[in-house]
Design a protein around this motif. Structure first.
Motif, PDB file in Angstrom:
ATOM      1  N   CYS A 177       0.844  -1.193   0.000  1.00 18.97           N
ATOM      2  CA  CYS A 177       0.000   0.000   0.000  1.00 18.97           C
ATOM      3  C   CYS A 177       0.889   1.257   0.000  1.00 18.97           C
ATOM      4  CB  CYS A 177      -0.901   0.006   1.234  1.00 18.97           C
ATOM      5  SG  CYS A 177      -1.872   1.511   1.408  1.00 18.97           S
TER       6      CYS A 177
ATOM      7  N   HIS B 231       0.114   4.046   1.299  1.00 17.13           N
ATOM      8  CA  HIS B 231      -0.128   4.876   2.478  1.00 17.13           C
ATOM      9  C   HIS B 231       0.249   4.201   3.787  1.00 17.13           C
ATOM     10  CE1 HIS B 231      -2.461   7.474  -0.158  1.00 17.13           C
ATOM     11  NE2 HIS B 231      -3.021   6.390  -0.623  1.00 17.13           N
ATOM     12  N   CYS B 232       0.316   2.865   3.792  1.00 16.39           N
ATOM     13  CA  CYS B 232       0.620   2.173   5.051  1.00 16.39           C
ATOM     14  C   CYS B 232       1.469   0.943   4.757  1.00 16.39           C
ATOM     15  CB  CYS B 232      -0.677   1.807   5.773  1.00 16.39           C
ATOM     16  SG  CYS B 232      -1.635   0.524   4.938  1.00 16.39           S
TER      17      CYS B 232
ATOM     18  N   PHE C  58       0.595  -2.135   4.762  1.00  9.99           N
ATOM     19  CA  PHE C  58      -0.145  -3.296   4.280  1.00  9.99           C
ATOM     20  C   PHE C  58       0.467  -3.835   2.980  1.00  9.99           C
ATOM     21  CE2 PHE C  58      -3.429  -4.987   1.440  1.00  9.99           C
ATOM     22  CZ  PHE C  58      -3.902  -6.035   2.219  1.00  9.99           C
TER      23      PHE C  58
ATOM     24  N   CYS D 276      -6.316  -2.210  -0.307  1.00 13.05           N
ATOM     25  CA  CYS D 276      -5.892  -2.169   1.091  1.00 13.05           C
ATOM     26  C   CYS D 276      -7.156  -2.054   1.935  1.00 13.05           C
ATOM     27  CB  CYS D 276      -4.975  -0.968   1.319  1.00 13.05           C
ATOM     28  SG  CYS D 276      -4.729  -0.560   3.061  1.00 13.05           S
TER      29      CYS D 276
ATOM     30  N   HIS E   5      -7.177   1.671   2.988  1.00 14.51           N
ATOM     31  CA  HIS E   5      -7.079   2.750   1.993  1.00 14.51           C
ATOM     32  C   HIS E   5      -7.741   2.445   0.659  1.00 14.51           C
ATOM     33  CE1 HIS E   5      -3.706   3.546   4.862  1.00 14.51           C
ATOM     34  NE2 HIS E   5      -4.342   4.702   4.874  1.00 14.51           N
TER      35      HIS E   5
HETATM   36 ZN   LIG Z   1      -3.089   1.138   3.292  1.00 12.67          ZN
END
Ligand SMILES: [Zn+2]
Length: 445
Positions: free
Chosen positions: A41, A43-44, A46, A82, A85
């Motif tokens: 991901c 943003h994170c 994951f 995700c 997200h």
């Molecule tokens: Zn994420």
């Protein structure tokens, strides 16, 4: 094949191998593929083996120049889902999410933005100023750590004019660290309220006080203080808040951190004196202009900086101008001596008793001065005397506050070219904030 291996070594891009290198007229295009099989991901943390669909995204990033050549990295990316997200294109280790430049290029721009002027950066890197604005916002967002709000004891809330003076930014300064730690557009009570909301996010304190304040100081119990809202765990640590003399910030500070002493920055007091002096000077100049002495009026206009600058910083010409003004005497000279007297009140090494006495004496002199701006200034000072004395009592280093304010003002002027206030704030954070930027070669070292 050998070219690919050489470029792999040369570029030092994290997590990729080089598939091909193509030389075009003005640029080198390096196609890369991710080493990892899993999709991560953007943003994170994951990651998954599962691709959302067969869609492919050709992405291009600008990387550090190779001699006179532009260097572009391109890769084909996949889509993932995700749980937090949703569906989007996978993240890459060598560039920030949504960026059209690699992390190295971003970092170089951010570092330069704190050191060099607009023309230098745009010409050297061959990018426009708006791109610089977007890059520093990205870097600023990533580098600005919430922990900077953890150990705040003495802070200052101050406004700064942005783009010609009708727009304002509010900046919060950590006086102990001498850094700007928070900023937002506006200069009202609501703007200061937004700072306190970031300091102690509303949901956090109620749901889990241990997590919010690490259990160090318990928030004020709601049943003992039914009228006011509970003070957040980080706000309870504040011992002093320095402000200008406007009502907005003060109301917010009293509401969110009632235990903190409210101080008036001497810096602002001296600024008001400068403004009063300038009013007297302008009135006199207009008077001169109306008489038949246009030359005198012109000479006098040049005196502005001689009057407003600190005598220590005068040039030889300004010092000479000031001597002439002293010989001429009159209202302007009286106003100047009053301003200097007020500045002297806040000189280093004076005790609280000294300052109390000097402020009293100044206010009496201002009241008798027959200069309306100074009569008004004296009244303002009397009204805020407690706050001014509190600032002396808390021992907040005024020289440092003033230096940081001046630096932030200088940076803001450079940021006028940005269209967005967020870019201007990012530049202030990167330059005056608790962020240490490093260049790409320093990161690999
Ligand atoms: Zn994420």
């Amino acid at each position: 094949m050998r070219v690919c291996a050489a470029f792999c070594r040369l570029l030092q891009l994290e997590g990729v191998w080089v598939r091909s290198v193509v030389f075009e007229d003005d640029r080198v295009i390096v196609a890369v593929a991710l080493r990892r099989r899993r999709l991560v991901c953007a943003h994170c943390a994951f990651s998954t083996r599962h691709r959302e669909n067969e869609q492919r995204h050709e992405s291009v990033w600008r990387h550090l120049d190779l001699g006179v050549w532009h260097l572009e990295i391109c890769a084909t990316l996949r889509r993932l889902w995700c749980p937090e997200h949703g569906v989007h294109v996978e993240g890459v280790p060598f560039a920030r999410h949504g960026a059209r430049c690699t992390r190295d290029f971003d970092d170089l721009v951010a570092w330069l933005a704190t050191k060099a002027d607009k023309t230098t950066i745009c010409r050297l890197l061959r990018i426009d100023w708006q791109t610089v604005g977007r890059i520093i916002q990205r870097v600023g967002d990533e580098q600005l750590d919430d922990s900077r709000l953890d150990e705040l004891f003495e802070i200052g809330i101050d406004e700064i004019a942005w783009r010609g003076g009708h727009h304002y930014l509010t900046l919060v300064t950590d006086h102990r660290a001498g850094k700007v730690i928070w900023g937002a557009v506006g200069k009202s009570k609501q703007t200061a309220d937004a700072f306190f909301a970031d300091l102690d996010p509303p949901g956090l304190a109620e749901s889990d006080p241990d997590q919010a304040g690490a259990g160090v100081i318990a928030p004020t119990a709601p049943d003992t203080e039914p009228d006011g809202p509970a003070v957040g765990p980080r706000a309870t640590k504040l011992t002093a808040i320095s402000l200008d003399m406007g009502p907005g910030y003060a109301a917010s500070a009293r509401q969110h951190a009632p235990q903190a002493v409210i101080c008036i920055d001497p810096y602002h007091v001296v600024q008001l004196a400068n403004r009063a002096l300038d009013e007297v000077r302008r009135a006199y100049w207009n008077e001169l202009r109306d008489t038949d002495e246009p030359d005198a009026a012109k000479r006098f206009k040049d005196a502005r900086w001689a009057l407003l600058k600190n005598p220590d910083d005068h040039t030889t010409t300004q010092a000479a101008t000031l001597r002439k003004l002293r010989r001429a005497g009159g209202g302007v000279w009286r106003a100047y001596t009053l301003k200097e007297a007020l500045r002297a009140v806040f000189a280093r090494g004076l005790t609280l008793a000294d300052v109390t006495e000097l402020i009293d004496r100044f206010c009496a002199r201002a009241a008798r001065s027959r200069l309306r701006p100074f009569v008004r200034l004296g009244q303002t000072i009397v009204k805020h005397a407690a706050g001014i004395l509190a600032a002396i009592g808390t021992g907040i280093n005024q020289a440092r506050v003033e230096a940081l304010n001046n630096k932030a003002r200088l940076i803001t002027r450079r940021a006028y070219g940005f269209h967005s206030a967020r870019a201007a704030l990012a530049l202030i954070h990167l330059t005056c904030g608790p962020i240490t930027l490093s260049l790409p070669h320093e990161q690999t070292a």
